[in-house]
Design a protein around this motif. Sequence first.
Motif, short mmCIF file in Angstrom:
data_model
loop_
_atom_site.label_atom_id
_atom_site.label_comp_id
_atom_site.label_asym_id
_atom_site.label_seq_id
_atom_site.Cartn_x
_atom_site.Cartn_y
_atom_site.Cartn_z
N GLY A 107 68.47 59.78 56.64
CA GLY A 107 67.70 58.80 55.88
C GLY A 107 66.23 59.19 55.66
O GLY A 107 65.42 58.34 55.30
N LYS A 108 65.91 60.47 55.82
CA LYS A 108 64.53 60.91 55.58
C LYS A 108 64.10 60.67 54.14
O LYS A 108 63.07 60.06 53.87
CB LYS A 108 64.36 62.42 55.87
CG LYS A 108 64.36 62.81 57.32
CD LYS A 108 64.09 64.29 57.49
CE LYS A 108 65.18 65.18 56.94
NZ LYS A 108 66.48 65.04 57.63
N THR A 109 64.90 61.21 53.22
CA THR A 109 64.50 61.15 51.81
C THR A 109 64.49 59.71 51.30
O THR A 109 63.56 59.29 50.60
CB THR A 109 65.43 62.05 50.97
OG1 THR A 109 65.27 63.39 51.43
CG2 THR A 109 65.10 61.96 49.49
N THR A 110 65.50 58.95 51.69
CA THR A 110 65.55 57.53 51.31
C THR A 110 64.31 56.81 51.81
O THR A 110 63.72 55.98 51.10
CB THR A 110 66.83 56.89 51.91
OG1 THR A 110 67.95 57.67 51.48
CG2 THR A 110 67.00 55.45 51.48
N LEU A 115 59.20 68.35 50.20
CA LEU A 115 59.22 69.67 50.84
C LEU A 115 60.63 70.18 51.08
O LEU A 115 60.84 71.12 51.85
CB LEU A 115 58.43 69.61 52.15
CG LEU A 115 56.94 69.53 51.83
CD1 LEU A 115 56.19 68.77 52.89
CD2 LEU A 115 56.37 70.93 51.64
N ASP A 116 61.61 69.56 50.43
CA ASP A 116 62.99 69.97 50.60
C ASP A 116 63.47 70.69 49.35
O ASP A 116 63.39 70.13 48.25
CB ASP A 116 63.86 68.73 50.87
CG ASP A 116 65.28 69.11 51.28
OD1 ASP A 116 65.72 70.24 51.00
OD2 ASP A 116 65.95 68.25 51.88
N PRO A 117 63.97 71.95 49.48
CA PRO A 117 64.47 72.69 48.31
C PRO A 117 65.56 71.94 47.55
O PRO A 117 65.82 72.24 46.39
CB PRO A 117 65.02 73.98 48.92
CG PRO A 117 64.30 74.14 50.21
CD PRO A 117 64.00 72.76 50.71
N LEU A 160 55.12 62.93 53.35
CA LEU A 160 55.76 64.24 53.23
C LEU A 160 57.24 64.12 53.57
O LEU A 160 57.59 63.71 54.67
CB LEU A 160 55.09 65.24 54.18
CG LEU A 160 53.56 65.33 54.18
CD1 LEU A 160 53.08 66.33 55.23
CD2 LEU A 160 53.06 65.74 52.79
N ASP A 161 58.10 64.48 52.63
CA ASP A 161 59.55 64.46 52.90
C ASP A 161 59.98 65.85 53.37
O ASP A 161 60.05 66.79 52.59
CB ASP A 161 60.33 64.07 51.62
CG ASP A 161 61.82 63.95 51.88
OD1 ASP A 161 62.20 63.59 53.03
OD2 ASP A 161 62.62 64.20 50.97
N ALA A 162 60.28 65.97 54.68
CA ALA A 162 60.60 67.27 55.27
C ALA A 162 62.07 67.64 55.07
O ALA A 162 62.92 66.77 54.93
CB ALA A 162 60.26 67.26 56.76
MG MG Z 1 66.33 64.72 52.56
#
Ligand code: MG
Length: 253
Positions: free
Chosen positions: A14-17, A37-39, A120-122
């Motif tokens: 749930g990081k990006t969410t 920051l995620d490809p 920052l989205d890791a």
């Molecule tokens: Mg993500």
Amino acid sequence: MPIIGIINQKGGVGKTTTAINLAAGLAQQRRVLMVDLDPQANASSGLGIIDPEKTIYDVLTGDVAARQAIVKSDLENLYVLPASRDLAAAALELDASEESLNMLKKALMAVRPLFDFIILDAPPSLGALTINTLIASDSLVIPLQTEYYALEGLASLVDTIKRIRSSYNPGLDILGILLTMFDSRTKLSQEVEDNVRKHFGKKVFWTVVPRNIRLAEAPSYGKTIFDYAPSSQGAATYRRLAEEVMQRVNQDD
Ligand code: MG
Ligand code: ADP
């Protein structure tokens, strides 16, 4: 005002969410930049940014200034520094030199005064992009999925945070652990919550993110939960989380 890294080397927690919807929640009252920051670039596409002209890759390789890669989202006060697939190459090009590890921090220095919050989205790893995130952050939000293996991997994350603190970023603070995808129909979710609160006490956000289908659907429309389903439980939750984050940040001052 702080730079907040959303971090956990586990994927699918749930990081990006959280990055998207916390940023959008904060943007209802503050000026916010979300840095992808995620490809996989899910946070960028989730905010409706597809095929950006300049990306965080160009920034980390030193080709453009952060300011030149920032785009406006559809939401007032919410700006995005997007990613694209080529960011995977940047992750390989960044070595373990002090300069490489500090690239993101350095790049954000110039835009920092323009925003109240930078989120920052890791990516889901403990590689160079995550280390850059840990060094550039003032504070961390750690999403934990309320499932049986929730705490697995947390010890190595905490170890990494300690190492970064002692070598590069002494002020790095954990703003809070965020329980996500809570399923009120299962006993397991409640057991995991109780267990995490017993271990980490006040470090755990009072707000818990429920499993909510609207949160999973919104990104495919390039919308935040506030545009896609403003009266959903997901929207109410991320509104509360934004409030709680602002409170915690003020307490830290
Ligand atoms: Mg993500
Ligand atoms: P991460 O960035 O940690 O890999 P994501 O935020 O991409 O995790 O979430 C993983 C998957 O779970 C995605 O498909 C996302 O839409 C879904 N998801 C995340 N949070 C929720 C939630 N609270 N309720 C339902 N689905 C969710």
